[in-house]
Design an enzyme around this catalytic site. Structure first.
Site, PDB file in Angstrom:
ATOM      1  N   HIS A 111       0.872  -1.180   0.000  1.00  0.00           N
ATOM      2  CA  HIS A 111       0.000   0.000   0.000  1.00  0.00           C
ATOM      3  C   HIS A 111       0.908   1.229   0.000  1.00  0.00           C
ATOM      4  O   HIS A 111       2.020   1.203   0.529  1.00  0.00           O
ATOM      5  CB  HIS A 111      -0.870  -0.039   1.257  1.00  0.00           C
ATOM      6  CG  HIS A 111      -1.946   0.994   1.311  1.00  0.00           C
ATOM      7  ND1 HIS A 111      -1.697   2.316   1.620  1.00  0.00           N
ATOM      8  CD2 HIS A 111      -3.285   0.902   1.138  1.00  0.00           C
ATOM      9  CE1 HIS A 111      -2.834   2.986   1.632  1.00  0.00           C
ATOM     10  NE2 HIS A 111      -3.814   2.155   1.331  1.00  0.00           N
ATOM     11  N   ASP A 187       3.378  -4.325   8.212  1.00  0.00           N
ATOM     12  CA  ASP A 187       2.116  -3.606   8.050  1.00  0.00           C
ATOM     13  C   ASP A 187       0.995  -4.624   8.228  1.00  0.00           C
ATOM     14  O   ASP A 187       0.737  -5.439   7.350  1.00  0.00           O
ATOM     15  CB  ASP A 187       2.064  -2.955   6.662  1.00  0.00           C
ATOM     16  CG  ASP A 187       0.740  -2.249   6.385  1.00  0.00           C
ATOM     17  OD1 ASP A 187      -0.166  -2.302   7.240  1.00  0.00           O
ATOM     18  OD2 ASP A 187       0.616  -1.645   5.299  1.00  0.00           O
ATOM     19  N   GLN A 190      -4.155  -5.331   7.129  1.00  0.00           N
ATOM     20  CA  GLN A 190      -5.080  -6.300   6.546  1.00  0.00           C
ATOM     21  C   GLN A 190      -4.983  -7.679   7.190  1.00  0.00           C
ATOM     22  O   GLN A 190      -5.698  -8.596   6.782  1.00  0.00           O
ATOM     23  CB  GLN A 190      -4.814  -6.425   5.034  1.00  0.00           C
ATOM     24  CG  GLN A 190      -4.986  -5.140   4.252  1.00  0.00           C
ATOM     25  CD  GLN A 190      -6.412  -4.614   4.256  1.00  0.00           C
ATOM     26  OE1 GLN A 190      -7.363  -5.348   4.520  1.00  0.00           O
ATOM     27  NE2 GLN A 190      -6.570  -3.334   3.962  1.00  0.00           N
ATOM     28  N   LYS A 213     -10.324  -0.685  10.446  1.00  0.00           N
ATOM     29  CA  LYS A 213     -10.491  -1.882   9.620  1.00  0.00           C
ATOM     30  C   LYS A 213     -10.838  -3.108  10.456  1.00  0.00           C
ATOM     31  O   LYS A 213     -10.998  -4.203   9.918  1.00  0.00           O
ATOM     32  CB  LYS A 213      -9.203  -2.153   8.829  1.00  0.00           C
ATOM     33  CG  LYS A 213      -8.808  -1.039   7.855  1.00  0.00           C
ATOM     34  CD  LYS A 213      -7.545  -1.399   7.103  1.00  0.00           C
ATOM     35  CE  LYS A 213      -6.987  -0.227   6.317  1.00  0.00           C
ATOM     36  NZ  LYS A 213      -7.861   0.190   5.202  1.00  0.00           N
ATOM     37  N   CYS A 351      -4.873   2.341  -3.805  1.00  0.00           N
ATOM     38  CA  CYS A 351      -3.655   2.929  -3.218  1.00  0.00           C
ATOM     39  C   CYS A 351      -2.453   2.006  -3.406  1.00  0.00           C
ATOM     40  O   CYS A 351      -1.588   1.909  -2.521  1.00  0.00           O
ATOM     41  CB  CYS A 351      -3.855   3.255  -1.737  1.00  0.00           C
ATOM     42  SG  CYS A 351      -5.113   4.509  -1.424  1.00  0.00           S
TER      43      CYS A 351
END
Length: 393
Positions: A111, A187, A190, A213, A351
């Protein structure tokens, strides 16, 4: 509480089929109630007063750090509240004393939030190596072994792709980083919302993720650090033990990195979202999403003119499914899904422009991203509607 029992806590699925959770998840009633309770019953600033409301707010804010840190197995590190994963990653990028010749390794799958902060460091003479994935977005570990040299200072990798849904072998990458003396940032925007994540198991130095999220409010994120090795991005109220006109002595723990009045109700809401997920069980969330994803992948694979991106095996992906339909722009597909059957998906580059260029997708993809409040009936409706749209080509 079972997955099937949670639908009553969400209002939007009563009239819409929401499949854009990779962008922002829906928020359940208990989370809203927890935030409202703060504003209605004990609204006060934290760490700045001795009256009863300040004491209650401060304790609940501390409890929120403990709850979220425990959720990722991070009790031994420092859990810092941020506005989002983007800010968390930028705090790490800005917090090191970078020197010309320092080396960073990241990937083209990232991302923008886990790519642009590193690319900007090239202005300081930092070498940034961007490695390429295999055909379905999974990396060969040999690629990392070749890229992560003894001079590498930091490696930054997404645990799961927000476009392809691929889950990367972060534990193995962490081992490579450790062998070469490199710091490792994951990261988890997700991954943390969708399956069990434990920083002790991964072995990373930093984990960044977003509250919005994972059933939490917008404007909330997390930077977890194994050790407090970076400088604070912001100095101000709450970050210091002592101040003179000559300088200051910084405090320790999360307060060192949270200058100013924080998003108190958001932190309390995020802690409640974690409690909600724990009541369901992250293993149950994962299995539910795998059933949905397997049905969606199988259904889309049988439709003529439809191309699906990412791995076929649901054991190596999350419930993010990107696809295209020949000769129809992704934005038009997303519009038709909304207009015809009230199915809400994302379309475009997500993105991830470098990844789209790598895949040769000028207009991006359509992305259906699933979560615990989606049902098999909704998946069947999506497949049926995509088939209708594809039949017009």
């Amino acid at each position: 509480m079972g997955i099937e029992d949670c639908l009553g806590d969400f209002q939007i699925p009563e009239y819409l089929h929401y499949m854009d959770s990779a962008a922002t998840s829906l928020i359940p009633e208990p989370v809203i109630a927890a935030m409202n309770e703060y504003d209605r019953q004990y609204r006060a600033s934290v760490g700045r007063g001795m009256h009863r409301l300040a004491r209650v707010a401060t304790q609940r804010y501390q409890d929120a750090h403990d709850k979220v840190g425990s959720f990722i197995g991070g009790k031994g590190g420092t859990t810092v509240f941020t506005r989002n994963a983007t800010e968390a990653i930028n705090m790490v990028a800005a917090g090191f004393d970078w020197k010309p010749g320092d080396r960073i390794v990241t990937t083209v799958v990232e991302h923008h939030s886990n790519l642009l902060p590193w690319l900007r460091l090239r202005q300081k003479g930092v070498e940034v190596v961007v490695i390429q994935p295999g055909e379905v977005g999974v990396f060969d570990l040999e690629t990392f072994k070749e890229a992560i040299t003894a001079g590498t200072k930091l490696v930054a990798v997404s645990h799961a792709s927000n476009v392809l849904g691929t889950v990367q072998p972060v534990r193995e990458i962490a081992d490579i980083c450790k062998a070469q003396g490199a710091y490792f940032l994951v990261d988890g925007a997700q991954s943390v919302p969708h399956f069990p994540v434990d920083v002790r198991h991964i072995g990373c130095d930093f984990l960044c993720f977003s509250g919005h999220k994972m059933l939490g409010p917008t404007g909330t994120g997390i930077l977890w650090m194994r050790d407090e090795i970076i400088s604070p991005l912001i100095l101000g109220g709450g970050t210091v033990e002592d101040v003179t006109t000559e300088g200051c002595t910084l405090t320790s723990g999360y307060r060192r990195f949270e200058g100013g009045t924080p998003n108190i109700s958001g932190a309390i809401g995020l802690a409640q979202a974690v409690k909600y997920l724990e009541s369901l069980g992250m293993g149950s969330v994962l299995r539910h999403e795998q059933r949905l994803t397997d049905r969606l992948l199988s259904g889309l694979a049988e439709i003529e003119n439809v191309t699906v991106y990412g791995p076929e095996d649901v054991k190596n992906r999350i419930g993010v499914v990107s696809f295209t339909i020949d000769k129809i722009h992704p934005h038009e597909i997303a519009y038709l899904l909304d207009e015809r059957t009230a199915i809400l998906v994302r379309s475009g580059d997500h993105c991830c422009i470098p990844l789209m260029k790598h895949l040769g997708l000028e207009n991006g993809t359509v992305r259906a991203s699933l979560y615990l409040y989606n049902t098999l009936e909704e998946i069947d409706l999506l497949i049926e509607t995509v088939e209708e749209i594809a039949s017009t080509v």
